[in-house]
Write a protein that holds these residues in place. Structure first.
Motif, short mmCIF file in Angstrom:
data_model
loop_
_atom_site.label_atom_id
_atom_site.label_comp_id
_atom_site.label_asym_id
_atom_site.label_seq_id
_atom_site.Cartn_x
_atom_site.Cartn_y
_atom_site.Cartn_z
N TRP A 1 2.09 10.67 -9.14
CA TRP A 1 1.87 10.17 -7.75
C TRP A 1 3.16 10.16 -7.24
CZ3 TRP A 1 -1.48 5.11 -8.49
CH2 TRP A 1 -2.78 5.73 -8.60
N SER A 2 3.34 10.66 -5.88
CA SER A 2 4.33 10.51 -5.12
C SER A 2 4.94 9.27 -4.59
CB SER A 2 4.36 11.79 -4.28
OG SER A 2 3.20 11.52 -3.32
N ARG B 1 -1.11 10.64 -3.78
CA ARG B 1 -0.29 11.95 -4.12
C ARG B 1 0.11 12.46 -2.76
NH1 ARG B 1 -3.67 15.54 -6.00
NH2 ARG B 1 -5.67 14.62 -6.38
N GLN B 2 -0.02 11.97 -1.62
CA GLN B 2 0.60 12.63 -0.54
C GLN B 2 1.23 11.72 0.52
OE1 GLN B 2 -3.38 13.83 0.91
NE2 GLN B 2 -3.49 12.05 2.35
N GLU B 3 1.81 12.05 1.35
CA GLU B 3 3.02 11.04 2.25
C GLU B 3 2.24 10.32 3.38
OE1 GLU B 3 5.98 10.61 1.89
OE2 GLU B 3 6.00 11.78 -0.12
N HIS C 1 1.52 11.25 -16.56
CA HIS C 1 1.16 10.98 -15.20
C HIS C 1 -0.11 9.79 -14.94
CE1 HIS C 1 2.99 15.01 -13.87
NE2 HIS C 1 4.01 14.26 -14.19
N SER D 1 0.18 6.16 -13.40
CA SER D 1 -0.61 5.95 -12.21
C SER D 1 -1.64 4.72 -12.54
CB SER D 1 -1.55 7.16 -11.54
OG SER D 1 -2.17 7.79 -12.91
#
Lengths: 210, 79
Positions: free
Chosen positions: A130-131, A206-208, B39, B43
């Motif tokens: 995850w970002s 996972r996205q900004e 990951h 998460s």
């Protein structure tokens, strides 16, 4: 053969009425012991003290679990009246609040939200990191709404375990008692509820931008 | 060698630090070799934290009980 619970059948479950929070042990403080003695002696002021001291936390739990304000207020009133009727058994930290609600039909099967594996037991697809962190996601109002909605849409059996264990901080045994299920079922449902919620959050984390 | 499926099964106990030593060692060995499971674990933890952060701010206990409710409860006791 065990009869399956109808999705429309009202469900009753119980939540411990307790003065402790996650940072204090489940013991009766001297002031509580005094309150219990006064309750057992029929002291009217003690009953009012109990309602005013215990009520706010229980009301917060009832609102979280039941969604409808009228249902939460009714549940709280029923809980206190029930506790008053068995006051000789009340120990200051162990009355029960019974919450009644209608089971809903789940929008999505929990099984669809769990990981899938290939024959050798490994994941069937890559799992990217995850970002975003929780703090980054929750800095946006619409993201907080997304998380609330995602929890709300979990199948009831899973949602209530997640709320009692992760939010109300009941332990496995307390949650099992509150819901009238076995400890093993609490663990299974909690794990699946977390995984399902993770699956919902995954594309957003996972996205900004969402 | 623990598989991904087995690791996910043990994830809750690992997260709650209830995994026996021998299984924990296997679990952590798998994590070193499998970025997917690493990951997934990260998460999973973030999911728990996210749910707690959102829900705890949603229904904070009110400072006082609604007076009408207090009186209704006390009145119901005497019925």
């Amino acid at each position: 053969m065990t009869a399956a619970l109808s999705p429309r059948q009202p469900r009753t479950y119980a939540v411990a009425m307790t003065t402790r929070d996650a940072s204090t042990p489940p013991t009766i403080a001297p002031a509580e012991a005094d309150l219990v003695a006064r309750l057992r002696a029929g002291d009217e002021r003690a009953y009012e003290t109990l309602v005013r001291e215990q009520g706010p936390r229980m009301l917060a739990v009832a609102r979280r679990m039941l969604r409808q304000e009228d249902d939460a207020l009714d549940a709280l009133q029923d809980a206190f009246v029930s506790a008053f009727r068995s006051i000789d058994r009340f120990e200051g930290n162990s009355a029960l609040m019974k919450l009644r609600r209608q089971q809903r039909d789940p929008k999505r099967s929990i099984d669809d939200m769990l990981p899938r594996y290939i024959e050798d037991g490994h994941m069937d697809r890559p799992v990217p990191a995850w970002s975003l962190t929780a703090e980054q996601l929750l800095s946006r109002k619409e993201s907080r709404e997304l998380v609330r909605r995602s929890i709300d849409e979990l199948p009831d059996d899973y949602r209530e375990v997640l709320l009692l264990r992760d939010i109300e901080q009941l332990d496995t045994a307390e949650t099992a008692e509150a819901l009238g299920i076995r400890s093993g079922a609490v663990k299974t449902r909690l794990h699946r509820a977390r995984q399902a919620l993770r699956a919902v959050l995954d594309p957003h984390m996972r996205q900004e931008a969402i | 060698m623990m598989t991904c499926r087995e690791l996910i099964e043990f994830l809750l106990d690992y997260h709650e630090q209830r995994l026996p030593d021998s299984q924990r060692t296997e679990f952590e060995k798998h994590l070193v070799d499998c970025p997917c499971c690493k990951h997934y674990l990260d998460s999973y933890r973030e999911t728990v934290h996210t749910a707690q952060s959102v829900c705890r701010g949603q229904h904070e206990p009110p400072a006082d009980m609604p007076e009408q409710l207090v009186q209704a409860i006390l009145a119901a006791r005497n019925q």
